[in-house]
Scaffold this motif. Structure first.
Motif, PDB file in Angstrom:
ATOM      1  N   ASP A  64     -23.084  19.073 -22.377  1.00  0.00           N
ATOM      2  CA  ASP A  64     -23.747  20.026 -21.499  1.00  0.00           C
ATOM      3  C   ASP A  64     -23.706  19.605 -20.039  1.00  0.00           C
ATOM      4  OD1 ASP A  64     -24.394  21.820 -23.466  1.00  0.00           O
ATOM      5  OD2 ASP A  64     -26.342  20.922 -23.895  1.00  0.00           O
ATOM      6  N   LEU A  65     -23.839  18.302 -19.773  1.00  0.00           N
ATOM      7  CA  LEU A  65     -23.852  17.830 -18.391  1.00  0.00           C
ATOM      8  C   LEU A  65     -22.517  18.127 -17.707  1.00  0.00           C
ATOM      9  CD1 LEU A  65     -25.216  16.422 -16.050  1.00  0.00           C
ATOM     10  CD2 LEU A  65     -24.485  14.213 -17.014  1.00  0.00           C
ATOM     11  N   GLU A  66     -21.402  17.823 -18.396  1.00  0.00           N
ATOM     12  CA  GLU A  66     -20.086  18.088 -17.815  1.00  0.00           C
ATOM     13  C   GLU A  66     -19.873  19.583 -17.632  1.00  0.00           C
ATOM     14  OE1 GLU A  66     -15.284  17.458 -18.692  1.00  0.00           O
ATOM     15  OE2 GLU A  66     -16.796  16.590 -20.060  1.00  0.00           O
ATOM     16  N   PHE A  67     -20.319  20.363 -18.622  1.00  0.00           N
ATOM     17  CA  PHE A  67     -20.150  21.809 -18.512  1.00  0.00           C
ATOM     18  C   PHE A  67     -20.921  22.362 -17.322  1.00  0.00           C
ATOM     19  CE2 PHE A  67     -21.573  26.132 -19.269  1.00  0.00           C
ATOM     20  CZ  PHE A  67     -20.375  26.779 -19.479  1.00  0.00           C
ATOM     21  N   ARG A  68     -22.193  21.948 -17.167  1.00  0.00           N
ATOM     22  CA  ARG A  68     -23.005  22.448 -16.060  1.00  0.00           C
ATOM     23  C   ARG A  68     -22.410  22.034 -14.721  1.00  0.00           C
ATOM     24  NH1 ARG A  68     -27.868  24.191 -16.093  1.00  0.00           N
ATOM     25  NH2 ARG A  68     -28.486  22.857 -14.352  1.00  0.00           N
ATOM     26  N   THR A  69     -21.910  20.791 -14.640  1.00  0.00           N
ATOM     27  CA  THR A  69     -21.319  20.312 -13.389  1.00  0.00           C
ATOM     28  C   THR A  69     -20.127  21.176 -12.996  1.00  0.00           C
ATOM     29  OG1 THR A  69     -22.022  18.038 -13.853  1.00  0.00           O
ATOM     30  CG2 THR A  69     -20.265  18.344 -12.235  1.00  0.00           C
ATOM     31  N   ARG A  70     -19.252  21.463 -13.973  1.00  0.00           N
ATOM     32  CA  ARG A  70     -18.071  22.267 -13.683  1.00  0.00           C
ATOM     33  C   ARG A  70     -18.440  23.733 -13.444  1.00  0.00           C
ATOM     34  NH1 ARG A  70     -13.317  20.637 -17.829  1.00  0.00           N
ATOM     35  NH2 ARG A  70     -12.385  22.472 -16.796  1.00  0.00           N
ATOM     36  N   ALA A  71     -19.459  24.219 -14.136  1.00  0.00           N
ATOM     37  CA  ALA A  71     -19.874  25.611 -13.962  1.00  0.00           C
ATOM     38  C   ALA A  71     -20.419  25.845 -12.557  1.00  0.00           C
ATOM     39  CB  ALA A  71     -20.919  25.988 -15.008  1.00  0.00           C
ATOM     40  N   PHE A  72     -21.278  24.922 -12.091  1.00  0.00           N
ATOM     41  CA  PHE A  72     -21.826  25.075 -10.746  1.00  0.00           C
ATOM     42  C   PHE A  72     -20.739  24.880  -9.694  1.00  0.00           C
ATOM     43  CE2 PHE A  72     -25.976  24.536 -12.787  1.00  0.00           C
ATOM     44  CZ  PHE A  72     -26.736  25.466 -12.077  1.00  0.00           C
ATOM     45  N   SER A  73     -19.767  24.024  -9.991  1.00  0.00           N
ATOM     46  CA  SER A  73     -18.682  23.790  -9.047  1.00  0.00           C
ATOM     47  C   SER A  73     -17.754  24.988  -8.949  1.00  0.00           C
ATOM     48  CB  SER A  73     -17.884  22.546  -9.458  1.00  0.00           C
ATOM     49  OG  SER A  73     -16.769  22.364  -8.617  1.00  0.00           O
ATOM     50  N   ASN A  74     -17.417  25.592 -10.105  1.00  0.00           N
ATOM     51  CA  ASN A  74     -16.497  26.733 -10.114  1.00  0.00           C
ATOM     52  C   ASN A  74     -16.761  27.577 -11.355  1.00  0.00           C
ATOM     53  OD1 ASN A  74     -14.422  28.561  -9.865  1.00  0.00           O
ATOM     54  ND2 ASN A  74     -12.826  27.141 -10.527  1.00  0.00           N
ATOM     55  N   PRO A  75     -17.653  28.575 -11.249  1.00  0.00           N
ATOM     56  CA  PRO A  75     -17.952  29.403 -12.425  1.00  0.00           C
ATOM     57  C   PRO A  75     -16.772  30.250 -12.880  1.00  0.00           C
ATOM     58  CG  PRO A  75     -18.991  30.293 -10.447  1.00  0.00           C
ATOM     59  CD  PRO A  75     -18.438  28.949 -10.069  1.00  0.00           C
ATOM     60  N   LEU A  76     -15.732  30.354 -12.051  1.00  0.00           N
ATOM     61  CA  LEU A  76     -14.545  31.141 -12.405  1.00  0.00           C
ATOM     62  C   LEU A  76     -13.436  30.285 -13.008  1.00  0.00           C
ATOM     63  CD1 LEU A  76     -14.393  33.425  -9.238  1.00  0.00           C
ATOM     64  CD2 LEU A  76     -15.497  33.889 -11.431  1.00  0.00           C
ATOM     65  N   ASP A  77     -13.761  29.054 -13.364  1.00  0.00           N
ATOM     66  CA  ASP A  77     -12.794  28.132 -13.960  1.00  0.00           C
ATOM     67  C   ASP A  77     -12.174  28.756 -15.214  1.00  0.00           C
ATOM     68  OD1 ASP A  77     -11.433  25.995 -15.128  1.00  0.00           O
ATOM     69  OD2 ASP A  77     -12.948  24.531 -14.548  1.00  0.00           O
ATOM     70  N   GLU A  78     -10.848  28.819 -15.254  1.00  0.00           N
ATOM     71  CA  GLU A  78     -10.144  29.432 -16.387  1.00  0.00           C
ATOM     72  C   GLU A  78      -9.464  28.406 -17.284  1.00  0.00           C
ATOM     73  OE1 GLU A  78     -10.241  32.465 -17.380  1.00  0.00           O
ATOM     74  OE2 GLU A  78     -11.388  33.267 -15.694  1.00  0.00           O
ATOM     75  N   GLN A  79      -9.715  27.123 -17.067  1.00  0.00           N
ATOM     76  CA  GLN A  79      -9.083  26.114 -17.915  1.00  0.00           C
ATOM     77  C   GLN A  79      -9.567  26.245 -19.353  1.00  0.00           C
ATOM     78  OE1 GLN A  79      -8.629  22.116 -16.312  1.00  0.00           O
ATOM     79  NE2 GLN A  79      -9.368  22.837 -14.322  1.00  0.00           N
TER      80      GLN A  79
END
Length: 246
Positions: free
Chosen positions: A3-18
Motif C-alpha cells: 500500500d505504501l508504494e502504491f500510495r506514493t506512486r498514486a500521489f506522484s502520478n495518478p495517471l500512471d499506466e504501467q
C-alpha cells in the motif's frame, strides 16, 4: 506492490499506466477509490489552472522580458509558478518544524485543505442559536467513530461537549472521522485519521486555524480551532482514550 508504494506512486502520478501500477489498483476497491479521487483532483486542478486570469499589468511586464510563447507554454509557466509556491510552503514548514517527513508534510497540507473545504458547513452550524440547537447526539457520534475504525474508551467527558458536526472523510487515504464541538471562540475540530501515524507532533500552519496532528498508537489525532482557542484540554482528554480497529 504494498500500500505504501502504491500510495506514493498514486500521489506522484495518478495517471500512471504501467502494468504493475494498474494491476495493484485493480486488486483493491480502496485503491481504486483513492485513484478516482486523485484523478478528480487532477481534473479540478487543470480546470483551475486554465481559468486563471493573469492581471494585465503583470502580463505586460512579463511580455517585456520574454519571447512570445504559446498558450500551452504560458499555462505550463503558471503551473511551474504554482509548484514553486507549494515548494516554498513545504520548505518553510521544514525550517520551522525540522524532522518532519514528506508523509508528515503531505498529511499537514491535506488536513489544512480539508479544514477550509469543510469550514462553511460547521461555521453555519455555529451560527445557529445555541438555545434552539440540540446539537448532534452521542449515538450519531459513536456511529461515525465506528465507521472510521475508532472508538473512545471513556467517552463521558467528550459526550458532555456540545457537538455540532460529525462526518466521515477520506483524510490520509482512509475513512476518517471529523467531529466539531462548540468552543469558547468558535468551532473546534476533532479528527481521527486511521493511517500510519506521523513521525512526531505536527503544528498546523494556517492563517485562520491553529492546532496539532498527534500520533496516537496506530493512528493520528488532530485537534484544531481558531487562533485564540485553548486546545490543550481536548488533547489530554482524548489522547489516552483512543482505540483503533485496523
Amino acid at each position: 506492490m504494498d500500500d505504501l508504494e502504491f500510495r506514493t506512486r498514486a500521489f506522484s502520478n495518478p495517471l500512471d499506466e504501467q502494468e504493475d501500477f494498474r494491476a495493484a489498483a485493480d486488486a483493491s476497491p480502496e485503491r481504486r477509490q483513492l485513484l478516482g479521487e486523485l484523478n478528480e483532483f487532477e481534473k479540478d486542478l487543470q480546470r483551475t489552472l486554465m481559468a486563471v486570469d493573469i492581471p494585465g499589468g503583470l502580463k505586460r511586464k512579463l511580455n517585456q522580458h520574454a519571447r512570445p510563447a504559446s498558450p500551452l507554454r504560458s499555462r505550463r509557466f503558471l503551473a511551474l509558478a504554482a509548484s514553486l509556491v507549494v515548494a516554498t510552503g513545504l520548505a518553510l514548514n521544514l525550517f520551522l518544524q525540522p524532522g518532519l517527513s514528506a508523509q508528515d508534510l503531505a498529511l499537514h497540507d491535506e488536513l489544512v485543505e480539508h479544514m477550509h473545504q469543510e469550514a462553511p458547513s460547521f461555521d453555519n452550524r455555529m451560527d445557529i442559536d445555541i438555545n434552539n440547537d440540540s446539537g448532534i447526539s452521542w449515538n450519531e457520534i459513536e456511529t461515525i467513530l465506528a465507521a472510521a475504525g475508532t472508538s473512545l474508551k471513556t467517552p463521558e467527558e467528550l459526550a458532555a461537549l456540545h457537538m455540532i458536526f460529525a462526518r466521515l472523510c477520506g483524510l490520509g487515504g482512509s475513512r476518517s472521522a471529523h467531529l466539531v464541538a462548540r468552543g469558547e471562540h468558535g468551532p473546534i475540530s476533532i479528527i481521527f485519521i486511521r493511517t500510519a501515524p506521523v513521525s512526531r507532533g505536527v503544528e498546523l500552519r494556517d492563517d485562520r486555524f491553529q492546532g496539532r496532528i498527534i500520533p496516537v498508537n496506530e493512528g493520528n489525532m488532530a485537534v484544531i480551532g481558531e487562533k485564540n482557542e485553548p486546545l490543550d484540554r481536548y488533547e489530554s482528554m482524548l489522547r489516552d482514550n483512543i482505540e483503533w480497529s485496523i
